[in-house]
Structure formats: C-alpha cells, structure tokens
Design an enzyme around this catalytic site. Structure first.
Site, PDB file in Angstrom:
ATOM      1  N   GLU A 244      -6.348 -10.803  -1.510  1.00 39.05           N
ATOM      2  CA  GLU A 244      -6.975 -10.697  -0.077  1.00 39.05           C
ATOM      3  C   GLU A 244      -8.801 -10.466  -0.341  1.00 39.05           C
ATOM      4  OE1 GLU A 244      -5.801  -7.220   2.154  1.00 39.05           O
ATOM      5  OE2 GLU A 244      -3.054  -7.645   1.870  1.00 39.05           O
TER       6      GLU A 244
ATOM      7  N   GLU B 280       1.009  -0.980   0.025  1.00 43.15           N
ATOM      8  CA  GLU B 280       0.078   0.334   0.259  1.00 43.15           C
ATOM      9  C   GLU B 280       0.948   1.497   0.116  1.00 43.15           C
ATOM     10  OE1 GLU B 280      -2.630  -0.605   3.769  1.00 43.15           O
ATOM     11  OE2 GLU B 280      -4.083  -2.553   2.268  1.00 43.15           O
TER      12      GLU B 280
END
Ligand code: XIL
Length: 392
Positions: A281, A176
């Site tokens: 995910e 991220e």
C-alpha cells in the site's frame, strides 16, 4: 533529471533492442521492419521499467473499476500489472449483512484484471476495521460465542475465497493483527476467539483455494517492536505447518520516516523466514502530520488546521524534489532485495485518488504518489525509473 520523452524512449529502446540484436536474413527483413515499427509505437509505462524485478500494482476504487473516470483504465493498463481493491473486497462491502454477499464491484475489478493479464491481489479477509458490528453479535445484539464467531469467519472466508478461486492469486488473509509494541492487537477477533483466530483464518483460506498465496499484512511492521510481534505470529503459523507465503509491508511512509535501514533490515528478516515480501500500500506523505498518527490506523482522526495543509495550490519544487529523492532511496532498497520482493503496490492511481487527502485529517491536499492529479508523471516517477535503469 531526464525528460518524460527521454525516459519513455529509453524504455521502448531497451525492450526492442533485445529482440533486434540477432543477425537477420533478407526474407525476414519486412517482418522485422514491421516489428520495429510496432515496437516504437508500443506504449510502455512504470511496470515495464521493473520487468523481471517485481510486479508494480495499484489499488483501484469504484471510479476506476467502473470506468466513470474515462482516462483511468488505459492509464492503469499501461502502468500497472497488479491490482488490489481499495475497499471493494472488505467485509463491510462484500458481506454487508448476515447472509448477504455483494460481489458486483469486486467481480468487475477481477474481470478487468483478468482481461488485462494482471496479478489480482485480494484485500482483505480478517481485519478489525471496515467490518460491521453485526459480525461479532448474535441476532439480539449479544456478543457471539467463540464457536459461533469461528463459524461466521469460516463462512465468510470460504464464500469469498471460493468465489474468486483461481482468479485472485494472493490474499491478505489477516490484516493488522499486531500492535505497535508487538503484542496482539486487542480486537473482537482476539477477544472472542483467542490467539488461534489467525491460524484458523489461514486454514480456512487454504481450504477454499489451495492454489492461492496467503499473506499477513500490516503497517509499521518494519519497526523493531512490531516486527518482532509479526515474526512471532509467522513463526507460530510455520511451526504448525500452516501455509503462509508472504508478508505485506503496507508502506504508508513519510518523507522523513521510516529510516531506510529499518526497511532494509525488515525485508531481510522477513525473507529469511522463507517468505515473499510485498509492499502492498505504498505512498509517501508530504504533509506535516502529528507523530501519533504516523501509522495507518484508519480509525484515527486528527483535527484540521491550516498549518497542516500547507500546499493547497500545488507542491513547491523543493518538496517535489525531496519526494523524488525519497522515492529513489526507497526503490534502491526494494531493488536491492528484488529476489525477495515480489510486488510493489501503490495505494492509489494518482495523487487525486490517495486516501492521504482525507486521512488522518479530512480535506487536505496531499501529493504522495508518482502521478499528479492529471495523471502526469512527477519528478518522483522519473527518479524511480532512473533507479530501475541503474541496475540494467
Ligand atoms: C483505506 C482506504 O484507502 C480508504 O478509502 C478507506 O476509507 C479506509 O481504508 N490499511 C489498509 C487499507 O489495509 O485497507 C486502508 O485503506 C489503509 C490502511
């Protein structure tokens, strides 16, 4: 929609037929009868439907790793061939204090994975979340210098990657690092070290285990602006000759977003950079969610309202069918790209374990996965199996 036992038998038969089609000699008949009976008893699960396409993974938390949930481990072995620690390898858990590493939980997960021949994914080395404040400070709480933070990052990566050398086969090296507009996220890593923290992280990881794979992982990186930023990061690494093997699209998705075309196009774009693509995910949120938290920034929280928790007693069939259709559509895209997609990991073993029950709003009842709270396959499971069978 086919019944649970239909789907199971189709899987078993598909696997066994391949082995049985050759002409058999009388001397081998008994052996083959035994083989046939062992085939018909062999339990196959989700992962087997995608054999030869891509790995099917799940995240694990302490209850599954330690076996406090008695049903979990055999269920996981049956359905998944890759595992990722949901939290156990994050900085705050594996390296909670300066100089103190705690590998106990992660080691248990790794030995479970090794015992069962699973691909073990490492999550994650450098991230702005779930990283203690001390990481960025000196012993009196003042901000670290660039050199000191680089040294600290190097120590962390070499120690963690070195500890699991040869066992963890692929690492989310940086998680991220890009913001929604495509610029680099304003984290302490960026502020103190500068842009090259990403390159340094990949280099330290490679030095610690040159045989592993190294990935950049993010959410919303299928959307155009953010994707351009991620591609810029990847281009820079590749131009400098830094080893990057893949990109993780986290896949914290919703019933109505993102658009399938966006995912389709993103997989093609990432693959065209010569990278493996993973959905790392995956889940599909079925609850109403404020648009400002249509991502996965773990620091965000929204206020609980009963109207935002509409199904506390069970998911209505109408929504369950929408979920099944959404999963079918998503898997049809993933299968279309099976040459590039190497792994699809679900973020949670069943609905009861999903972080989406508590994020971004605490205390809701969500239904984002393929298995319900009792490990029972949902219509979404059968829809996904059907997509796999379509292409055989
Ligand atoms: C989440 C876990 O599921 C939660 O248990 C934890 O409290 C917060 O983090 N992006 C990531 C994952 O890369 O590590 C996050 O996992 C979800 C968003």
């Amino acid at each position: 929609m086919s019944s649970p036992s239909d789907a199971k038998h189709t899987l078993i038969n598909n696997r066994c037929d391949k082995k049985m089609t050759k002409t058999v000699l009388p001397a081998t008949i008994i052996f083959l009868m035994l083989l046939a009976s062992s085939c018909s008893n062999k339990e196959t699960g989700l992962k087997d439907a995608f054999e030869g396409d891509f790995l099917i993974g799940t995240s694990l938390d302490a209850r599954q790793i330690l076996g406090t949930d008695k049903e979990a481990q055999s269920f996981i072995v049956k359905n998944f061939n890759s595992i990722t620690a949901e939290n156990a390898m994050k900085w705050e858990n594996i390296h909670p204090y300066p100089g103190k590493y705690d590998f106990a939980l992660a080691d248990s997960m790794v030995s479970f994975g090794q015992k069962n021949g699973m691909f073990i994914a490492g999550h994650t080395l450098v991230w702005h979340s779930q990283t203690p404040d001390w990481v960025f400070q000196d012993s009196v709480g003042a901000p670290l210098t660039r050199d000191a933070l680089i040294e600290r990052m190097k120590d962390h990566i070499s120690t963690v990657v070195g500890h699991f050398k040869g066992k963890v086969k692929g690492w989310d090296v940086v998680n991220e690092a890009v913001d929604e507009d495509g610029s680099l996220r304003k984290t302490k890593w960026l502020e103190i070290i500068g842009e090259d923290y990403i390159q340094l992280a990949f280099e330290f990881a490679f030095t610690a285990d040159p045989g592993a794979e190294f990935y950049y992982n993010d959410y919303n990186n299928e959307f155009t602006d953010k994707r351009e930023g991620v591609i810029a990061v990847i281009n820079k690494l590749q131009q400098k000759g830094v080893k990057i093997d893949g990109v993780g699209i986290q896949g914290h998705w919703h019933l109505d977003s993102p658009d399938l075309n966006v995912i389709d196009e993103s997989i093609s774009k990432y693959a065209s950079l010569g990278l493996k693509v993973m959905i790392t995910e995956m889940e599909v949120n079925v609850l109403p969610t404020p648009p400002e938290v249509y991502g996965a920034d773990v620091s965000q929280q929204a206020k609980y309202l009963e109207s935002l928790n509409p199904y506390p007693g069970g998911l209505p069939d109408s929504v369950s069918n929408l979920l099944a259709q959404r999963y079918a559509d998503l898997f049809s895209i993933l299968l279309k790209h099976k040459d590039a997609v190497t792994r699809v990991t679900f973020w949670g073993v069943n609905d009861g374990y999903s972080w989406k029950n508590d994020w971004p709003i605490k205390g809701r009842t969500n239904y984002p996965l393929l298995f319900d709270r009792n490990y029972k396959p949902k219509p979404a499971y059968y829809a996904v199996i059907k997509e796999a069978e379509k292409q055989r």
